[in-house]
Design a protein around this motif. Structure first.
Motif, PDB file in Angstrom:
ATOM      1  N   PRO A 442       0.818  -1.219   0.000  1.00  0.00           N
ATOM      2  CA  PRO A 442       0.000   0.000   0.000  1.00  0.00           C
ATOM      3  C   PRO A 442       0.844   1.257   0.000  1.00  0.00           C
ATOM      4  O   PRO A 442       2.006   1.254   0.413  1.00  0.00           O
ATOM      5  CB  PRO A 442      -0.790  -0.132   1.298  1.00  0.00           C
ATOM      6  CG  PRO A 442       0.117  -0.903   2.200  1.00  0.00           C
ATOM      7  CD  PRO A 442       0.848  -1.866   1.315  1.00  0.00           C
ATOM      8  N   GLU A 443       0.246   2.334  -0.465  1.00  0.00           N
ATOM      9  CA  GLU A 443       0.910   3.634  -0.372  1.00  0.00           C
ATOM     10  C   GLU A 443       0.705   4.184   1.039  1.00  0.00           C
ATOM     11  O   GLU A 443      -0.242   3.811   1.738  1.00  0.00           O
ATOM     12  CB  GLU A 443       0.349   4.578  -1.435  1.00  0.00           C
ATOM     13  CG  GLU A 443      -1.155   4.804  -1.392  1.00  0.00           C
ATOM     14  CD  GLU A 443      -1.501   6.064  -0.606  1.00  0.00           C
ATOM     15  OE1 GLU A 443      -0.582   6.849  -0.311  1.00  0.00           O
ATOM     16  OE2 GLU A 443      -2.690   6.244  -0.310  1.00  0.00           O
ATOM     17  N   PRO A 444       1.612   5.053   1.512  1.00  0.00           N
ATOM     18  CA  PRO A 444       1.546   5.484   2.925  1.00  0.00           C
ATOM     19  C   PRO A 444       0.228   6.131   3.319  1.00  0.00           C
ATOM     20  O   PRO A 444      -0.222   5.983   4.459  1.00  0.00           O
ATOM     21  CB  PRO A 444       2.720   6.476   3.030  1.00  0.00           C
ATOM     22  CG  PRO A 444       3.673   6.040   1.956  1.00  0.00           C
ATOM     23  CD  PRO A 444       2.823   5.551   0.837  1.00  0.00           C
ATOM     24  N   GLY A 445      -0.435   6.855   2.377  1.00  0.00           N
ATOM     25  CA  GLY A 445      -1.685   7.522   2.721  1.00  0.00           C
ATOM     26  C   GLY A 445      -2.816   6.568   3.046  1.00  0.00           C
ATOM     27  O   GLY A 445      -3.823   6.986   3.639  1.00  0.00           O
ATOM     28  N   PHE A 446      -2.680   5.296   2.682  1.00  0.00           N
ATOM     29  CA  PHE A 446      -3.716   4.324   3.008  1.00  0.00           C
ATOM     30  C   PHE A 446      -3.889   4.203   4.519  1.00  0.00           C
ATOM     31  O   PHE A 446      -4.988   3.904   5.014  1.00  0.00           O
ATOM     32  CB  PHE A 446      -3.343   2.969   2.398  1.00  0.00           C
ATOM     33  CG  PHE A 446      -4.262   1.845   2.775  1.00  0.00           C
ATOM     34  CD1 PHE A 446      -5.597   1.860   2.401  1.00  0.00           C
ATOM     35  CD2 PHE A 446      -3.788   0.768   3.513  1.00  0.00           C
ATOM     36  CE1 PHE A 446      -6.443   0.813   2.751  1.00  0.00           C
ATOM     37  CE2 PHE A 446      -4.624  -0.280   3.860  1.00  0.00           C
ATOM     38  CZ  PHE A 446      -5.955  -0.258   3.482  1.00  0.00           C
ATOM     39  N   LEU A 447      -2.807   4.440   5.263  1.00  0.00           N
ATOM     40  CA  LEU A 447      -2.892   4.372   6.721  1.00  0.00           C
ATOM     41  C   LEU A 447      -3.919   5.364   7.255  1.00  0.00           C
ATOM     42  O   LEU A 447      -4.646   5.070   8.211  1.00  0.00           O
ATOM     43  CB  LEU A 447      -1.514   4.657   7.319  1.00  0.00           C
ATOM     44  CG  LEU A 447      -1.393   4.599   8.842  1.00  0.00           C
ATOM     45  CD1 LEU A 447      -1.745   3.219   9.362  1.00  0.00           C
ATOM     46  CD2 LEU A 447       0.022   4.982   9.268  1.00  0.00           C
ATOM     47  N   MET A 448      -4.016   6.532   6.623  1.00  0.00           N
ATOM     48  CA  MET A 448      -4.977   7.540   7.057  1.00  0.00           C
ATOM     49  C   MET A 448      -6.407   7.037   6.857  1.00  0.00           C
ATOM     50  O   MET A 448      -7.277   7.240   7.714  1.00  0.00           O
ATOM     51  CB  MET A 448      -4.760   8.825   6.271  1.00  0.00           C
ATOM     52  CG  MET A 448      -5.509  10.025   6.793  1.00  0.00           C
ATOM     53  SD  MET A 448      -4.690  10.790   8.204  1.00  0.00           S
ATOM     54  CE  MET A 448      -3.251  11.490   7.417  1.00  0.00           C
ATOM     55  N   SER A 449      -6.668   6.355   5.737  1.00  0.00           N
ATOM     56  CA  SER A 449      -8.018   5.844   5.480  1.00  0.00           C
ATOM     57  C   SER A 449      -8.440   4.832   6.533  1.00  0.00           C
ATOM     58  O   SER A 449      -9.622   4.762   6.901  1.00  0.00           O
ATOM     59  CB  SER A 449      -8.072   5.197   4.085  1.00  0.00           C
ATOM     60  OG  SER A 449      -7.768   6.127   3.074  1.00  0.00           O
ATOM     61  N   VAL A 450      -7.498   4.029   7.028  1.00  0.00           N
ATOM     62  CA  VAL A 450      -7.819   3.016   8.031  1.00  0.00           C
ATOM     63  C   VAL A 450      -7.993   3.650   9.412  1.00  0.00           C
ATOM     64  O   VAL A 450      -8.937   3.326  10.154  1.00  0.00           O
ATOM     65  CB  VAL A 450      -6.722   1.937   8.056  1.00  0.00           C
ATOM     66  CG1 VAL A 450      -6.941   0.971   9.209  1.00  0.00           C
ATOM     67  CG2 VAL A 450      -6.703   1.182   6.735  1.00  0.00           C
ATOM     68  N   LYS A 451      -7.112   4.560   9.787  1.00  0.00           N
ATOM     69  CA  LYS A 451      -7.169   5.137  11.130  1.00  0.00           C
ATOM     70  C   LYS A 451      -8.346   6.081  11.324  1.00  0.00           C
ATOM     71  O   LYS A 451      -8.688   6.415  12.468  1.00  0.00           O
ATOM     72  CB  LYS A 451      -5.856   5.864  11.444  1.00  0.00           C
ATOM     73  CG  LYS A 451      -4.674   4.923  11.613  1.00  0.00           C
ATOM     74  CD  LYS A 451      -3.389   5.665  11.913  1.00  0.00           C
ATOM     75  CE  LYS A 451      -3.438   6.339  13.249  1.00  0.00           C
ATOM     76  NZ  LYS A 451      -2.139   6.934  13.628  1.00  0.00           N
ATOM     77  N   MET A 452      -8.981   6.504  10.224  1.00  0.00           N
ATOM     78  CA  MET A 452     -10.168   7.340  10.347  1.00  0.00           C
ATOM     79  C   MET A 452     -11.415   6.529  10.686  1.00  0.00           C
ATOM     80  O   MET A 452     -12.478   7.094  10.959  1.00  0.00           O
ATOM     81  CB  MET A 452     -10.406   8.083   9.031  1.00  0.00           C
ATOM     82  CG  MET A 452      -9.408   9.184   8.730  1.00  0.00           C
ATOM     83  SD  MET A 452      -9.669  10.641   9.754  1.00  0.00           S
ATOM     84  CE  MET A 452     -11.219  11.244   9.103  1.00  0.00           C
ATOM     85  N   LEU A 453     -11.315   5.193  10.698  1.00  0.00           N
ATOM     86  CA  LEU A 453     -12.460   4.343  11.009  1.00  0.00           C
ATOM     87  C   LEU A 453     -12.620   4.191  12.520  1.00  0.00           C
ATOM     88  O   LEU A 453     -11.653   4.325  13.276  1.00  0.00           O
ATOM     89  CB  LEU A 453     -12.261   2.964  10.372  1.00  0.00           C
ATOM     90  CG  LEU A 453     -12.159   2.920   8.858  1.00  0.00           C
ATOM     91  CD1 LEU A 453     -11.751   1.526   8.393  1.00  0.00           C
ATOM     92  CD2 LEU A 453     -13.466   3.343   8.202  1.00  0.00           C
ATOM     93  N   PRO A 454     -13.839   3.897  12.990  1.00  0.00           N
ATOM     94  CA  PRO A 454     -14.029   3.636  14.430  1.00  0.00           C
ATOM     95  C   PRO A 454     -13.224   2.420  14.864  1.00  0.00           C
ATOM     96  O   PRO A 454     -13.307   1.352  14.251  1.00  0.00           O
ATOM     97  CB  PRO A 454     -15.539   3.372  14.544  1.00  0.00           C
ATOM     98  CG  PRO A 454     -16.139   4.026  13.342  1.00  0.00           C
ATOM     99  CD  PRO A 454     -15.120   3.910  12.260  1.00  0.00           C
ATOM    100  N   ARG A 455     -12.435   2.584  15.937  1.00  0.00           N
ATOM    101  CA  ARG A 455     -11.596   1.507  16.451  1.00  0.00           C
ATOM    102  C   ARG A 455     -11.707   1.474  17.968  1.00  0.00           C
ATOM    103  O   ARG A 455     -12.095   2.458  18.597  1.00  0.00           O
ATOM    104  CB  ARG A 455     -10.140   1.714  16.050  1.00  0.00           C
ATOM    105  CG  ARG A 455      -9.892   1.745  14.551  1.00  0.00           C
ATOM    106  CD  ARG A 455      -8.456   2.140  14.243  1.00  0.00           C
ATOM    107  NE  ARG A 455      -8.164   3.492  14.685  1.00  0.00           N
ATOM    108  CZ  ARG A 455      -6.978   3.916  15.155  1.00  0.00           C
ATOM    109  NH1 ARG A 455      -5.964   3.057  15.237  1.00  0.00           N
ATOM    110  NH2 ARG A 455      -6.807   5.163  15.525  1.00  0.00           N
ATOM    111  N   GLN A 456     -11.339   0.349  18.551  1.00  0.00           N
ATOM    112  CA  GLN A 456     -11.447   0.215  20.009  1.00  0.00           C
ATOM    113  C   GLN A 456     -10.402  -0.763  20.501  1.00  0.00           C
ATOM    114  O   GLN A 456     -10.142  -1.779  19.857  1.00  0.00           O
ATOM    115  CB  GLN A 456     -12.848  -0.270  20.396  1.00  0.00           C
ATOM    116  CG  GLN A 456     -13.060  -0.432  21.889  1.00  0.00           C
ATOM    117  CD  GLN A 456     -14.489  -0.780  22.216  1.00  0.00           C
ATOM    118  OE1 GLN A 456     -15.407  -0.082  21.792  1.00  0.00           O
ATOM    119  NE2 GLN A 456     -14.699  -1.868  22.943  1.00  0.00           N
TER     120      GLN A 456
END
Length: 667
Positions: A442-456
């Motif tokens: 993946p490209e580095p910006g993909f991390l932003m798409s994942v971390k913007m999701l609800p997590r716990q």
């Protein structure tokens, strides 16, 4: 009887001898007595003399015959020498014909036009035509001379075209149908090559007309295929134009009939499929995108580009965008693009290749920058984004999601985030292969798409949840209440899975950039100083030693490459790995003070500080991850004892993928 005396014996012998001679003369039929009958009525000396005269006459005849054969050999050798002087053969490499029986039909020489000069420079146009009609043995050499050495190119082209319009040999010289067909094939191919060797505008126009079936020849289909092969084998912009016109236009045969046009085009497409240069394949793909053609015509042209060959990768990227390919073809192409895109992004990041990509030779394009420019273009990203909107089940579209995750485009990051948000309840199973040493990168910006999701964060245990559920059951909770509790439990479990995936993804990226830094000449403490560590958004601990440092600034770092890469949306990456002897709790406190808005998560190795924000005055969103590992203290990461402490800091900045970062649930 009296006594036999010697005298009586002599008398008896003489009588017997006389009787025998008389009987012999009587059997011969009478006549004169002849004692020389065994020599044919002549004496022995006369018979021997006659035999000697006869042998001398035969010897004279043999000498004359040998002299004639020797003369014939000399004449043939002289002709071969004349051909060699014309620059077309070698006397030393030519085998003289052997003596053959007078009854051997192959010993008869083919009739030759009278008066043909030995040197091709002395031949006139009519000499070439006469030699062609009689299948002169020097015709192939004469054709090569016309293409390579004839002083008047215009005249040479005219002669070649007239020879092309006539059969290679007449029925008088080549009676076998198979031999005649073979001779025509060789003659046509030789003439087309000679036209290309002449290399004049008239010659190439003639070759294009031959490919289009617009010239009368002894075999139009054969001439068309030979012409197409020559246009492919000698690539140029003009030849590509000519071949594209031939492929993309219906054309018309020289006699006005369309019969054979489809067969000719099919043969020419086979030539393109086998031997065309990548530039021609890409132009054909661009034509397929722009032209409004029937489905069967589109599928016919696609046969030239559908195979998984390195030269077909760029054309396939182009055709993928038009949306006219069959679903199974699209899925196959997406699988190939994932590998090629992963190779390209790893090379541009300077990172090691995932295992499966490294072993897949087809995934290694020759010009990965050009491939990245195509895959990362706005048009291609738009095509992938439209496909993302149609996804119902993420598990059934893993290749498409992996492809989208490898393209550093602002609109595609937003589309990918919307997809993950919409299908959040399906959990990250479809993403597990991304960045974990498989085919995707993946490209580095993909991390932003994942971390913007609800997590716990995961709970310490299940006791509180199970006890609450048992109390609700004892009070006789309604089925509706139980369903709500189950739904909440399921949401919490899904959020925990997304948290676990985001941690794995972040650690995988840290490992990727660490290896990229160590593989680069700009690595280590001294090299790290050259990266201006003080300018990094998150400053390392003052007493820490920089083990590896990495910095990325796109599109600034990509200037001078392809136009598509130079127009990328902004992407910045800063990575630092440090080591020091310190109290882990003190190190964690140092980084906490630099991250006023963050969440803390326990890991098996230590502490993970996780932040999402947008710095004041900046248009870019920022993801910050700090991993603190107490290497010598095990899980006692907050202990006050001093020990070796490892810190990894990863900062990714890119365009926002959502309205605002969600509040990450803590422990």
């Amino acid at each position: 009887m009296g006594t036999i005396t010697p005298t009586k014996i002599v008398l008896i012998a003489c009588g017997l001898l006389a009787l025998i001679m008389f009987a012999a003369r009587g059997c011969g039929g009478g006549g004169v007595e002849n004692f020389t009958e065994p020599w044919g009525g002549m004496s022995r000396d006369e018979w021997l003399a006659q035999k000697s005269r006869r042998e001398q006459e035969e010897a004279k005849k043999d000498a004359v015959k040998e002299k004639a054969e020797e003369k014939e050999k000399k004449e043939q050798a002289q002709k071969i020498k004349e051909d060699a002087e014309a620059g077309k053969t070698s006397v030393n490499n030519t085998r003289l014909p052997t003596r053959r029986s007078r009854n051997d039909p192959t010993a008869r020489r083919k009739p030759q036009p009278p008066g043909l000069p030995g040197n091709f420079a002395d031949w006139k146009p009519e000499d070439y035509y006469a030699a062609g009609k009689t299948n002169d043995r020097r015709m192939d050499k004469a054709i090569r001379y016309l293409g390579n050495r004839h002083p008047d190119k215009k005249t040479a082209v005219q002669i070649l075209l007239k020879l092309l319009a006539e059969p290679a040999s007449d029925t008088q010289t080549v009676k076998s149908r198979r031999s005649r067909r073979k001779g025509e094939t060789q003659r046509i191919e030789a003439i087309v090559v000679a036209l290309a060797d002449a290399d004049t505008p008239e010659a190439w126009r003639a070759i294009e007309r031959l490919a289009a079936g617009e010239m009368k020849t002894a075999d139009e289909l054969l001439a068309a295929v030979a012409a197409a092969e020559m246009l492919v084998e000698r690539p140029s912009r003009e030849n590509e134009d000519a071949l594209l016109r031939t492929i993309t236009m219906a054309g018309r045969s020289c006699n006005g009939r369309r019969a054979g046009d489809e067969q000719r085009r099919e043969k020419i497409l086979a030539v393109v499929k086998k031997s065309a240069a990548p530039s021609l394949r890409l132009r054909l793909a661009e034509y397929m995108i722009a032209a409004d053609m029937p489905r069967e015509r589109f599928d016919e042209l696609w046969t030239c580009l559908g195979e998984s060959l390195p030269e077909n990768l760029m054309p396939q990227i182009a055709v993928y965008q038009c949306g006219r390919l069959a679903p199974e073809t699209v899925e196959s192409l997406e699988k190939r693009f994932v590998a090629a895109g992963g190779f390209a992004i790893c090379r541009l990041l300077g990172a090691p290749l995932p295992d499966k990509i490294e072993k897949d030779a087809d995934a290694a394009p020759d010009d990965y920058r050009a491939v990245a420019g195509r895959l990362w273009s706005a048009d291609f990203a738009g095509a992938v984004g439209r496909r993302l909107l149609a996804i119902d089940e993420m598990d059934q579209n893993k290749e498409l999601i992996s492809l989208a995750a490898a393209i550093p485009d602002r609109s595609l990051r937003a589309a990918l985030h919307r997809l993950l948000e919409l299908h959040w309840d399906q959990e990250p199973k479809a993403l597990e292969s991304i960045a974990f040493g498989e085919r995707a990168a993946p490209e580095p910006g993909f991390l932003m798409s994942v971390k913007m999701l609800p997590r716990q964060d995961p709970l310490p245990g299940d006791e509180p949840r199970s006890s609450s559920k048992r109390r609700a059951d004892k009070r006789g909770a309604s089925a509706k209440a139980q369903a709500l509790l189950e739904a909440r439990r399921q949401r919490d479990e899904t959020a925990r899975r997304w948290m676990a995936y985001s941690k794995k993804l972040t650690q995988a990226m840290c490992r990727q950039f660490r290896e990229a830094a160590l593989a680069s000449p700009r690595t280590g403490r001294r090299a790290g100083d050259s990266l201006d560590i003080d300018a990094f958004p998150i400053k390392p601990h003052p007493n820490a030693e920089v083990v590896a440092a990495y910095k990325l600034d796109w599109p600034e770092d990509l200037k001078g490459t392809t136009e598509s890469l130079a127009a990328l949306s902004p992407l910045k990456v800063h990575y630092i790995r440090t080591a020091q002897l310190a109290r882990p709790a003190a190190v964690v406190g140092y980084y906490r003070r630099q991250l006023p808005a963050h969440e803390e998560h326990d890991t098996d190795e230590g502490i993970w500080l996780d932040a999402l924000d947008r710095p004041a005055g900046s248009s870019l969103a920022r993801s910050i991850d700090v991993f603190v590992e107490a290497a010598d203290l095990g899980n006692q990461h907050l202990a006050n004892r001093e020990g070796r402490t490892i810190v990894e800091v990863l900062v990714v900045q890119c365009d926002p993928v959502g309205q605002s970062p969600p509040k990450t649930a803590g422990k």
